[in-house]
Scaffold this motif. Structure first.
Motif, PDB file in Angstrom:
ATOM      1  N   ASP A  56      30.948  49.250  44.912  1.00 30.53           N
ATOM      2  CA  ASP A  56      30.058  48.479  44.042  1.00 30.53           C
ATOM      3  C   ASP A  56      30.149  46.988  44.349  1.00 30.53           C
ATOM      4  O   ASP A  56      31.244  46.448  44.532  1.00 30.53           O
ATOM      5  N   TYR A  57      28.989  46.336  44.400  1.00 31.73           N
ATOM      6  CA  TYR A  57      28.976  44.876  44.433  1.00 31.73           C
ATOM      7  C   TYR A  57      28.920  44.390  42.993  1.00 31.73           C
ATOM      8  O   TYR A  57      28.050  44.784  42.221  1.00 31.73           O
ATOM      9  N   ILE A  58      29.880  43.551  42.624  1.00 27.43           N
ATOM     10  CA  ILE A  58      29.973  43.063  41.251  1.00 27.43           C
ATOM     11  C   ILE A  58      29.462  41.632  41.194  1.00 27.43           C
ATOM     12  O   ILE A  58      30.050  40.728  41.785  1.00 27.43           O
ATOM     13  N   GLU A  59      28.342  41.442  40.505  1.00 30.80           N
ATOM     14  CA  GLU A  59      27.787  40.102  40.357  1.00 30.80           C
ATOM     15  C   GLU A  59      28.538  39.348  39.272  1.00 30.80           C
ATOM     16  O   GLU A  59      28.694  39.839  38.157  1.00 30.80           O
ATOM     17  N   GLY A  60      29.010  38.185  39.614  1.00 32.54           N
ATOM     18  CA  GLY A  60      29.758  37.398  38.648  1.00 32.54           C
ATOM     19  C   GLY A  60      30.587  36.344  39.366  1.00 32.54           C
ATOM     20  O   GLY A  60      30.305  35.962  40.502  1.00 32.54           O
ATOM     21  N   ILE A  61      31.632  35.869  38.677  1.00 32.03           N
ATOM     22  CA  ILE A  61      32.481  34.821  39.226  1.00 32.03           C
ATOM     23  C   ILE A  61      33.940  35.210  39.013  1.00 32.03           C
ATOM     24  O   ILE A  61      34.319  35.705  37.939  1.00 32.03           O
ATOM     25  N   SER A  62      34.759  35.009  40.030  1.00 28.44           N
ATOM     26  CA  SER A  62      36.184  35.280  39.867  1.00 28.44           C
ATOM     27  C   SER A  62      36.793  34.193  38.986  1.00 28.44           C
ATOM     28  O   SER A  62      36.331  33.049  38.968  1.00 28.44           O
ATOM     29  N   LEU A  63      37.833  34.547  38.257  1.00 26.83           N
ATOM     30  CA  LEU A  63      38.404  33.599  37.294  1.00 26.83           C
ATOM     31  C   LEU A  63      39.099  32.425  37.976  1.00 26.83           C
ATOM     32  O   LEU A  63      39.235  31.358  37.370  1.00 26.83           O
TER      33      LEU A  63
END
Length: 302
Positions: A85-92
């Motif tokens: 899965d490609y997870i759209e978002g930002i790493s913390l």
């Protein structure tokens, strides 16, 4: 593996979205389905002591909304490619770079979600999964403000008959002491790294900068709650026996974190009342003593 500009005949490579250690992660589009995927390339010639298929072998057995799904595994002579899965978002870690430090209210909510997935991993059968690489860069905050845990490259199954880990590895600053050969890593290892991660998120200070236990957390940031300080300190005890013994215990304290402050305030109020009573009693007895002294003096002089 790339022919006519396509990987495996159907994936168009769009970008590099991460690299380091043993792997490189690409953003790719399945041209047949018009969907986005992450392709993790792992070199077979790396000096790693680990089974290169440990990550897909673990993930393909798991099913949790906070974990990526494995779609396919492809190999050639030089590399293994994990399509997930490609997870759209930002790493913390990137969010920390933008914000400096993150709001405690948000961290508590994310912490509860992380606890939920750790409880799931630790209760996997026949053997619990020990994640071993908790850190801000491995936590993705999705566009829906939910947490996803990525990169299971150094995860392992806990086995009762093992005394030590077969290989000692972890991210400096986040890794628990037992990850460096002191004993077998277990659920408390993940609890330690979780605590260090909370520390980094709420103070904005990396544990790599200096030994983070030299100063209490509320000395660094006085606005941090008493409950958060207590939880972080208990998670990161050097001796695993002094940490939380399960993530269920940890989650219970996160859920009831406000009670720590209420208890402390009540304790503080009670202490102030006790001090006030002592002062009043001291004044009272001093006054009684004074009156007694006056009466004695009057008796002798009259």
């Amino acid at each position: 593996m790339v022919k006519n500009g396509l990987f495996d005949g159907k994936y168009e490579i769009l970008d590099v979205i991460g690299s380091g250690g043993m792997s490189t992660v690409y953003l790719a589009k399945n041209v047949n389905l018009d969907t986005l995927w992450a392709i993790k390339q792992i070199s077979k010639y790396s000096n790693s002591k680990f089974d290169l298929l440990v990550e897909p072998n673990i993930l393909k057995k798991l099913n949790h909304p906070a974990l990526p799904r494995i779609f396919d595994i492809v190999e050639d002579e030089e590399n293994i490619y994990i399509i997930e899965d490609y997870i759209e978002g930002i790493s913390l870690d990137k969010k920390l770079l933008r914000c400096g430090r993150l709001p405690e209210k948000d961290i508590i909510q994310w912490g509860k979600e992380i606890c939920d997935v750790l409880i799931y991993l630790h209760n996997t059968r026949p053997n619990p999964i020990i994640y071993r690489d908790m850190k801000p860069s491995n936590i993705i905050l999705t566009n829906k403000n939910r947490i996803k845990l990525i990169d299971f490259g150094i995860a392992r199954e806990y086995k009762d008959d093992s005394i030590n880990d077969t290989a000692y590895i972890g991210t400096r600053g986040y890794a628990a002491p037992e990850q460096y050969g002191r004993s077998q890593s277990d659920v408390r290892t993940d609890i330690y790294s979780f605590g260090v991660t909370l520390y980094h998120l709420i103070t904005g200070k990396s544990p790599k900068e200096a030994p983070f236990q030299e100063r209490t957390i509320r000395e660094l940031e006085e606005n941090i709650s008493i409950g958060m300080e207590y939880i972080i300190l208990k998670c990161t005890r050097f001796d695993p026996q002094q940490r939380y013994q399960s993530v269920d215990e940890l989650l219970e304290d996160l859920i009831n974190i406000d009670s720590f402050d209420l208890f402390w305030k009540k304790k503080t109020v009670n202490r102030k009342i006790a001090i006030a009573l002592m002062i009043l009693l001291l004044i009272f007895f001093s006054y009684i003593t004074y009156l007694g002294t006056i009466e004695i003096m009057e008796y002798f002089y009259n």
